[in-house]
Scaffold this active site. Sequence first.
Site, PDB file in Angstrom:
ATOM      1  N   GLU A   7       0.814  -1.222   0.000  1.00 63.28           N
ATOM      2  CA  GLU A   7       0.000   0.000   0.000  1.00 63.28           C
ATOM      3  C   GLU A   7       0.845   1.268   0.000  1.00 63.28           C
ATOM      4  O   GLU A   7       0.447   2.272  -0.573  1.00 63.28           O
ATOM      5  CB  GLU A   7      -0.933  -0.014   1.217  1.00 63.28           C
ATOM      6  CG  GLU A   7      -2.013   1.035   1.160  1.00 63.28           C
ATOM      7  CD  GLU A   7      -3.183   0.706   2.073  1.00 63.28           C
ATOM      8  OE1 GLU A   7      -3.731   1.651   2.653  1.00 63.28           O
ATOM      9  OE2 GLU A   7      -3.556  -0.477   2.201  1.00 63.28           O
ATOM     10  N   ASP A 106      -2.947  -3.335   2.938  1.00 64.94           N
ATOM     11  CA  ASP A 106      -3.574  -3.574   4.243  1.00 64.94           C
ATOM     12  C   ASP A 106      -4.886  -4.327   4.045  1.00 64.94           C
ATOM     13  O   ASP A 106      -5.637  -4.059   3.082  1.00 64.94           O
ATOM     14  CB  ASP A 106      -3.854  -2.251   4.957  1.00 64.94           C
ATOM     15  CG  ASP A 106      -2.569  -1.497   5.286  1.00 64.94           C
ATOM     16  OD1 ASP A 106      -1.512  -2.135   5.369  1.00 64.94           O
ATOM     17  OD2 ASP A 106      -2.649  -0.264   5.454  1.00 64.94           O
ATOM     18  N   TYR A 313      -1.885  -3.846  13.156  1.00 65.81           N
ATOM     19  CA  TYR A 313      -2.708  -2.956  12.338  1.00 65.81           C
ATOM     20  C   TYR A 313      -3.678  -2.183  13.226  1.00 65.81           C
ATOM     21  O   TYR A 313      -4.444  -2.779  13.996  1.00 65.81           O
ATOM     22  CB  TYR A 313      -3.472  -3.771  11.303  1.00 65.81           C
ATOM     23  CG  TYR A 313      -4.125  -2.939  10.229  1.00 65.81           C
ATOM     24  CD1 TYR A 313      -3.375  -2.052   9.458  1.00 65.81           C
ATOM     25  CD2 TYR A 313      -5.489  -3.039   9.968  1.00 65.81           C
ATOM     26  CE1 TYR A 313      -3.961  -1.289   8.470  1.00 65.81           C
ATOM     27  CE2 TYR A 313      -6.084  -2.287   8.968  1.00 65.81           C
ATOM     28  CZ  TYR A 313      -5.315  -1.411   8.231  1.00 65.81           C
ATOM     29  OH  TYR A 313      -5.899  -0.653   7.254  1.00 65.81           O
TER      30      TYR A 313
END
Length: 753
Positions: A7, A106, A313
């Site tokens: 990303e 992600d 995350y």
Amino acid sequence: MHLIIAEKHIAAKRIASILSAGKISQVRVNGVDTYQLQAEGEKKIFIGLSGHIVKLDFPRFYNNWQKVEAKELVDADIITVPTEARIVAALKKLGKEATRVTIATDYDREGELIGVEALNIIREINPDVHFDRVHYSAITPKEIIDAFENVSNIDFDLADAGHSRQVIDLVWGASLTRFISLAAGRLGKLFLSVGRVQSPTLALIVDKEKERDNFEIKPYWELYAQLKGRKGIDFTVQHVNRRFWEKNEVETLVSKLGNVAFITEVVTSIKKDKPPIPFNTTEFITAASSLGFTPASAMRIAEALYIQGFISYPRTDNTVYSDTLDLRAMIEVFARGPFKEYAEKLLAKETLEPTRGKKETTDHPPIYPASLAKKSELNEQEWKIYELVVRRFFATFAEPAVWETIKAKFDISSEEFSATGARLVEAGWRWYYPYNAPEDRLLPAMEEGDELQVKGIEVQDKETQPPGRYGQGRLIRTMEELGLGTKATRHEIISKLYSRAYVHGNPLQPTRTAYAVIEALEKYAPTISKPEMTSRLEADMDRIAEGQIPEEEVLQESREMLNSMFNDLEKNKDKITESLRAGLREDKVIGTCSKCGSVLMVMRSKKGSRFIGCQGYPECSFSLPLPRSGQVVVTDKLCEEHGLYHIRVIAQGKRTWNLGCPHCNFNDWQRSQQENKEEAQEKNAVENTSSEKMGKRTKKITDIKGIGKITAEKLDNVGVSKIEELINRDPEELAKLTNISINKIKEWQESVV
């Protein structure tokens, strides 16, 4: 060739480094850094995106606000426009040669869409390319290696859910913003932003402020007695009535109170304080907010820590650790370093049983520390957030905190008083997580029947307080409860309210502009200001992600809702215009002119520069300067000396400037200018002791750069023909008389001082 797409650039670099044991070469492709290695006879190339590299937009024709009605946007075509041309070009070049593409963005709705956007670019020039997906929750060697050994399929339903959000937010935001802005006459950079999530959120803030406005403040009195306990320890007790609404009632009581108190009851008990649940995004933002971090800054720092591999995350709804996580091994990581003492105490336990929250999902675990960081590796703010995550993680495995509480009752001249005390007996989880810990409230040892001396009586005058405003952390939690936005977008919505000058301060306080917009929407298009519509669409997007309904069905439903709303808006356009403009005018009022008593307002000159001017002009020429850029926000704080409201200036990408009272600010500026002038004059006096230097000084007004013959005539017409006269004139007054900009005049004055 195997192409791996992450990303962001730094994520691509870290993943490449992990999978190659650091043996990678950096190669630029179309100006974009990529990381390449040869492994098992196959060339692997890692490339990082910049989040979304394309965006949704309307065809150019629809961008003309004057020619295209707002309602036309509801059913307009939507196109995809590249926003990162170099990355798109690099993807096409690499994608053409690729035999396999792995999406390593992600894993959430937004990340899946970002990955699919990149994949679609590649499939345009290489339609038969093989593609797959890797999932991970932390960028650590174990997580990344496991992810690439267990590839899965792209979740196109999840990406469609993300795409539907983009479409809905674009159409709702663009069409409603255009309608409201045109109705209010607020175009250009000062347009009035309206959005599907933003407007209901703003309505919460405005409605809370209205509660405060309508709140009736009432005086009341509290009665306290100071007692002398055992060993001479003084403590305070309160009358059990708590609040007295009549002052004479309290005064009557005080007059009858003696100087002896009898203890009539003592109840001691043990209270257990349960450990906190694991961090999901909302819990994390709320905790970080109590440490002084805004939601936006907390998430920005958490994202940086995640990419560096220090935490997992940070965008997750989950509050339950998965059975697949080796929790003991995760704690063992901290058996050395600054958290050694805490880790060893947990590891000494036979079993580790973490707390569980009510929300359990399968996409990502709760936020946890993924690796051991050194304080020297992080800046001060990053370390605070990292330590918060580590301590919360430890606290979820700890025992309850244990408090000993005492409740006692007292009789003073047949009037009942009471006191409560609390003492932390066992720190439990609070030893690991010391944030916002309540303090001990100690009482001396006492027994029923004890007779104590009354040392003094105190009556405190108080007033009922209006309901508190929303702090950012509390607002995030309320948004979650009402289904407004997602874990990834709520903090961005709040940031947008600040940048559009709808709110200021923390807790959040709405401006008059916010009042005007929300009152117009609530009266003439209430659907957009209520959470039910947004919550319904959010639920529909979840159903898209789960494969229960097609994306197009939800998009069509949202367009029908919006068309219905526009029927109400257009029917009441004149009333909306009147309501908005009246409200916006209030947001420009600064106070009352001290010279003539007229209203002082934020105004604009014919050339577009702004200032605080008097509505009594031209009879009254009083004015005050304003900064050239940024949005001016009028607060409710009043300057006692000048009777003017304090103002703030919000500039995109910069810190909010609390300018304060504009009159005080101007006076301070004038003083500093005078001080600078005097310093410069002293300096010139020293430098110009010789006649040679004297000859080099500016002598005529036309010697000043920028003042030619015509400008000199303008100045001469208002009595400024010499340099000394220019220096001594007030720049604001001179600007009004000559129609020359204030900044130009100030530059000339400073150049000759």
